[in-house]
Design an enzyme around this catalytic site. Structure first.
Site, PDB file in Angstrom:
ATOM      1  N   SER A 151       0.680  -0.581  -0.071  1.00 41.72           N
ATOM      2  CA  SER A 151       0.070   0.037   0.065  1.00 41.72           C
ATOM      3  C   SER A 151       0.822   0.896   0.063  1.00 41.72           C
ATOM      4  O   SER A 151       1.015   0.825   1.465  1.00 41.72           O
ATOM      5  CB  SER A 151      -1.492  -0.158  -0.071  1.00 41.72           C
TER       6      SER A 151
ATOM      7  N   ASP B 123       1.734   3.370   0.194  1.00 41.35           N
ATOM      8  CA  ASP B 123       2.068   3.865   1.550  1.00 41.35           C
ATOM      9  C   ASP B 123       0.909   4.396   2.164  1.00 41.35           C
ATOM     10  O   ASP B 123      -0.006   4.757   1.689  1.00 41.35           O
ATOM     11  CB  ASP B 123       3.081   5.079   1.329  1.00 41.35           C
ATOM     12  N   THR B 124       1.138   4.083   3.517  1.00 40.92           N
ATOM     13  CA  THR B 124      -0.095   3.956   4.405  1.00 40.92           C
ATOM     14  C   THR B 124       0.291   4.323   5.845  1.00 40.92           C
ATOM     15  O   THR B 124       1.488   4.472   6.118  1.00 40.92           O
ATOM     16  CB  THR B 124      -0.637   2.527   4.363  1.00 40.92           C
ATOM     17  N   ILE B 125      -0.698   4.740   6.639  1.00 39.43           N
ATOM     18  CA  ILE B 125      -0.514   4.893   8.186  1.00 39.43           C
ATOM     19  C   ILE B 125      -1.468   3.732   8.842  1.00 39.43           C
ATOM     20  O   ILE B 125      -2.666   3.490   8.276  1.00 39.43           O
ATOM     21  CB  ILE B 125      -0.923   6.292   8.564  1.00 39.43           C
TER      22      ILE B 125
ATOM     23  N   SER C 274      -5.059   5.300   3.846  1.00 37.16           N
ATOM     24  CA  SER C 274      -3.755   5.341   2.940  1.00 37.16           C
ATOM     25  C   SER C 274      -4.287   6.020   1.767  1.00 37.16           C
ATOM     26  O   SER C 274      -5.454   6.011   1.275  1.00 37.16           O
ATOM     27  CB  SER C 274      -3.520   3.752   2.770  1.00 37.16           C
TER      28      SER C 274
END
Length: 527
Positions: A340, A341-343, A360
């Site tokens: 994914s 960039d993700t939190i 994300s």
């Protein structure tokens, strides 16, 4: 670990953790605190998440003992199709740009979680995020490196608006520099005052549609106005006495559960989690599970996904039998289950409610396209589609793509544990490693989160990335088995960034951990 009788918020950025903990201290629920923390993360980690992205949640309601799932992922625009792309000469699904943009689901997901589980007034949840966007915040170490990477890729020059917002002074901000985003503060004020209608039908919607039209996109006002998140039933397995839960497709949570089932077909290794035999078995189990998820996963509203069959213990034994304990397999195929960039952030409140929460934009800075005057970029989740006809994840208008982001949850007796480790294809295998560390090897939350991890993004090939903190004998043994080991730094971003919280319902005590691979913290609620 952080241990407290009050609530705890664990996120990848200390300012967001503080906002979550403050919300808990004001009497907010785990859902309230998660929304507040998520909104701040949209300011301080803009490459990772924000209101232009999607959301998935597992929520444990302590008073009813119920685990609820929310899928707030948006579909492709109804007018988008492989034929439309073909007429433009596009043969492969774009990984950025306007045709990778799907309907953002996060704001609707926040609203539904708040309506069902919130306690504080909706508009109160955005105060910290608005303040940081307006007044600015000092850019932290790892975020600065991620910002640099996004700039180096060229994505921040996709449109003049993106460059204007995210490249102040024509460059990424440096560590410690103050970054302000007053446009995003304006967007948050609109959401705080008008709720989701302000996003999907109001001025933010107009900004999204204007950006889409300018880039030749197909999104319409109806695509945004008609979106609704979906309450879903979590899927789960028993792993050595623990009930481990994930969300159903279109996410890849079933890969984590299948990997655990395959690991369950063999006892834990007496030499520990970092032994050659254990690491080899985990890597090979991951390949088998990933081959299946890439073959069968899709939007269950459009295609049948054989989740029950893939998660059966019988099928796991069949797949486990394919593992050679002496050699790495570089050519793993999918199985044939019979019909994914993700939190990532986790919050537990003083009542024991737990939010396992992941949000994300997908790749760094999403599609590279920023909504005019609103300070946030649109996600590129459409990159998860395939253009191959007949595949369950083939692009269709109104269909949700394969999603990498997955929240996790596990429980046994009086223990309830929300956890997650973000990072694209890394997530299922990181989940399985974390669960095994806790269940098989008795690690506490922080130990399990800090333990060395491996990463492999595909089911084929013998390549694997491993953090260099593994014993040298293990790395040598894996190489002798045929694994092509890439040595990574001690706490590598490639391995994802996780958080975890746990509640003991007998004592009322809360536990939490935050991954050292991020700038985050597990912050207890002040009293």
């Amino acid at each position: 670990m952080v241990i407290s009788q009050q609530g705890v918020a664990a996120t990848s950025q200390a300012l967001a953790s503080q906002a979550g903990a403050q919300t808990l201290a004001e009497g907010g629920s785990a859902a309230d605190a998660a929304i507040a923390a998520n909104a701040v993360l949209g300011v301080v980690e803009p490459m990772m998440n924000g209101i232009g992205g999607d959301l998935f949640v597992l929520y444990w309601e302590a008073k009813t003992g119920t685990l609820t799932g929310l899928n707030a992922s948006g579909p492709a625009p109804c007018a988008l199709s492989p034929e439309v792309l073909a007429r433009q000469g596009i043969q492969n699904m774009a990984d950025a740009g306007i045709h990778s943009v799907t309907v953002p689901g996060a704001v609707d997901g926040w609203a539904r979680m708040h309506a069902r589980f919130g306690k504080l007034p909706w508009k109160n949840l955005f105060r910290s995020a608005i303040a940081y966007a307006d007044q600015g915040f000092p850019v932290s170490d790892i975020v600065q490196k991620l910002w640099d990477a996004g700039a180096s890729s060229g994505k921040l020059h996709t449109t003049p608006e993106t460059a204007r917002v995210f490249l102040p002074n024509n460059r990424p901000p440096r560590e410690g520099e103050i970054f302000r985003n007053p446009d995003l503060a304006r967007a948050y004020r609109t959401v705080a005052e008008e709720g989701p209608a302000g996003f999907y039908e109001g001025p933010i919607s107009a900004a999204i549609l204007a950006a889409s039209k300018a880039m030749g996109g197909t999104m319409t006002a109806d695509d945004l106005a008609m979106f609704a998140s979906e309450w879903v039933e979590p899927i789960s397995i028993d792993y050595r006495g623990w009930r481990v839960s994930e969300l159903p497709p279109n996410g890849q949570g079933m890969a984590a559960l299948e990997m655990l089932n395959i690991m369950d077909a063999r006892p834990e290794d007496p030499d520990g989690p970092l032994s050659p035999a254990e690491m080899h078995y985990r890597i090979e189990a991951m390949k088998l599970a990933y081959a299946d998820v890439y073959r069968y996963n899709g939007d269950p509203r459009h295609t049948r996904v054989p989740v029950k069959e893939l998660l059966s213990k019988r099928y796991a034994r069949e797949r486990a039998a394919l593992i050679d304990p002496r050699r790495a397999n570089g050519d793993v195929g999918h199985g044939c289950p019979s019909t994914s960039d993700t939190i990532y952030l986790a919050v537990v409140d003083r009542d024991g409610n737990i939010a396992s929460w992941i949000q994300s934009n997908y790749a760094s800075f999403g599609s590279g396209i920023t909504a005019q005057g609103m300070g946030f970029e649109l996600q590129n989740r459409g990159a998860g589609f395939t253009l191959g006809p007949g595949h369950p994840n083939a692009l269709e208008g109104g269909k949700r793509p394969f999603h990498t982001i997955i929240p996790g949850f596990m429980q046994r007796d009086n223990w309830q544990l929300g956890f997650g480790i973000m990072g694209g294809a890394n997530q299922p295998l990181a989940h399985a490693q974390f669960v095994s560390n806790v269940v098989d090897y008795g690690m506490n939350l922080q130990e399990a989160m800090e333990a060395p991890r491996f990463f492999k993004g595909t089911s084929t090939g013998c390549d694997v990335s491993i953090e260099g903190r593994l014993p040298s004998r293990t790395i040598r043994a894996l190489s002798e088995m045929g694994h092509l080991v890439a040595d990574r730094p001690g706490y590598a971003q490639e391995m994802g960034r996780g958080q975890a919280v746990m509640h003991d319902s007998k004592t009322g005590t809360n536990y939490a951990a935050s991954d050292p691979r991020s700038d985050g913290a597990a912050t207890p609620e002040p009293i």
